[in-house]
Scaffold this motif. Sequence first.
Motif, mmCIF file in Angstrom:
data_model
loop_
_atom_site.group_PDB
_atom_site.id
_atom_site.type_symbol
_atom_site.label_atom_id
_atom_site.label_comp_id
_atom_site.label_asym_id
_atom_site.label_seq_id
_atom_site.Cartn_x
_atom_site.Cartn_y
_atom_site.Cartn_z
ATOM 1 N N THR A 10 0.608 -1.337 -0.002
ATOM 2 C CA THR A 10 -0.052 0.028 -0.077
ATOM 3 C C THR A 10 0.908 1.207 0.011
ATOM 4 O OG1 THR A 10 -1.884 1.060 0.994
ATOM 5 C CG2 THR A 10 -0.189 0.197 2.520
ATOM 6 N N LYS A 11 0.227 2.258 -0.032
ATOM 7 C CA LYS A 11 0.990 3.567 -0.189
ATOM 8 C C LYS A 11 0.693 4.283 1.107
ATOM 9 C CE LYS A 11 0.998 4.250 -5.032
ATOM 10 N NZ LYS A 11 0.497 4.949 -6.271
ATOM 11 N N SER A 55 -3.888 5.780 8.397
ATOM 12 C CA SER A 55 -3.284 6.281 7.509
ATOM 13 C C SER A 55 -1.881 5.702 7.532
ATOM 14 C CB SER A 55 -3.103 7.938 7.923
ATOM 15 O OG SER A 55 -2.220 8.520 6.810
ATOM 16 N N ALA A 56 -1.708 4.919 6.567
ATOM 17 C CA ALA A 56 -0.452 4.081 6.666
ATOM 18 C C ALA A 56 0.933 4.764 6.445
ATOM 19 C CB ALA A 56 -0.362 2.750 5.697
ATOM 20 N N ILE A 57 1.956 4.536 7.411
ATOM 21 C CA ILE A 57 3.279 5.035 7.136
ATOM 22 C C ILE A 57 4.384 4.109 7.089
ATOM 23 C CG2 ILE A 57 2.528 7.235 8.208
ATOM 24 C CD1 ILE A 57 4.025 5.760 10.797
ATOM 25 N N PRO A 58 5.495 4.473 6.398
ATOM 26 C CA PRO A 58 6.448 3.273 5.940
ATOM 27 C C PRO A 58 6.907 2.402 7.032
ATOM 28 C CG PRO A 58 6.698 5.261 4.635
ATOM 29 C CD PRO A 58 5.624 5.581 5.683
ATOM 30 N N THR A 116 0.254 -11.621 7.928
ATOM 31 C CA THR A 116 0.181 -10.813 6.727
ATOM 32 C C THR A 116 1.602 -10.089 6.637
ATOM 33 O OG1 THR A 116 -2.221 -10.572 7.155
ATOM 34 C CG2 THR A 116 -1.043 -8.825 5.997
ATOM 35 N N ARG A 117 2.112 -9.960 5.503
ATOM 36 C CA ARG A 117 3.194 -9.362 5.249
ATOM 37 C C ARG A 117 2.770 -7.972 4.540
ATOM 38 N NH1 ARG A 117 8.168 -11.262 5.799
ATOM 39 N NH2 ARG A 117 7.129 -13.495 5.948
ATOM 40 N N LEU A 118 2.867 -6.914 5.375
ATOM 41 C CA LEU A 118 2.620 -5.514 4.855
ATOM 42 C C LEU A 118 3.757 -4.917 4.514
ATOM 43 C CD1 LEU A 118 0.495 -3.472 4.482
ATOM 44 C CD2 LEU A 118 0.594 -2.710 6.918
ATOM 45 N N LEU A 119 3.657 -3.922 3.248
ATOM 46 C CA LEU A 119 4.884 -3.211 2.855
ATOM 47 C C LEU A 119 4.052 -1.970 2.503
ATOM 48 C CD1 LEU A 119 7.585 -2.539 1.647
ATOM 49 C CD2 LEU A 119 6.925 -3.341 -0.618
ATOM 50 N N LEU A 140 5.530 -7.834 9.478
ATOM 51 C CA LEU A 140 4.674 -8.979 9.573
ATOM 52 C C LEU A 140 3.875 -8.814 10.636
ATOM 53 C CD1 LEU A 140 4.406 -11.907 8.352
ATOM 54 C CD2 LEU A 140 6.254 -12.744 9.305
ATOM 55 N N TYR A 141 2.583 -9.112 10.345
ATOM 56 C CA TYR A 141 1.460 -8.860 11.191
ATOM 57 C C TYR A 141 0.757 -10.230 11.570
ATOM 58 C CZ TYR A 141 1.955 -3.887 10.831
ATOM 59 O OH TYR A 141 2.231 -2.342 10.825
ATOM 60 N N PHE A 142 0.744 -10.567 13.000
ATOM 61 C CA PHE A 142 0.174 -12.002 13.175
ATOM 62 C C PHE A 142 -1.233 -11.702 14.238
ATOM 63 C CE2 PHE A 142 3.062 -14.931 11.471
ATOM 64 C CZ PHE A 142 4.132 -14.571 11.572
#
Lengths: 114, 110
Positions: free
Chosen positions: A13-14, A80-83, A109-112, A88-90
């Motif tokens: 995501t951005k 509001s996602a930030i870098p 869930t692997r989030l970038l 890795l979320y469990f």
Amino acid sequence: DADVTQTPRNRITKTGKRIMLECSQTKGHDRMYWYRQDPGLGLRLIYYSFDVKDINKGEISDGYSVSRQAQAKFSLSLESAIPNQTALYFCATSDFRTGQETQYFGPGTRLLVL
Amino acid sequence: RKEVEQDPGPFNVPEGATVAFNCTYSNSASQSFFWYRQDCRKEPKLLMSVYSSGNEDGRFTAQLNRASQYISLLIRDSKLSDSATYLCVVNIGNTGKLIFGQGTTLQVKP
């Protein structure tokens, strides 16, 4: 079928976007947890819920929110996602009613966040 | 000071070796102790609980020293399939929360 499932398994995501990670369990457990895992830092607790009406902050809740829609479902939102939320979320569950503290984890869930 | 401390390793050992991991915890109110195993990019899974008198599960032996707030895991006759990260885990009193160490990585080589 897996007892604890997470969707999506991978997400890119951005910065600034709102995203939701979902967790479902068929174990009938009362307690559910969200963790994030970063290299060298281990697992850190974000939020936890002891039943549908009980939500508690963990050690790193800033920037996150959760919803326990039912005993079997616990979702995590990044408003509001930030870098630096790239991780890795469990999700995990436990059955404290039986006195057991063992936690059972979903596949992650692997989030970038770009 | 971290609440649960482990040597991150990696521990590189040959097949058949005996290897021991140690862990210290800071919260004297901790009552429950566990070792979890985590394979690369996978979820942690319970390996074994740790009891006050020590306990064994096949090739794995766990020990607890409450006075020193120290937990250990011994793996005998290491197999290639034992290669993983081993997480030391303790509870926080009766809160229902667990604290995870950062893990110790084991690589078993042929």
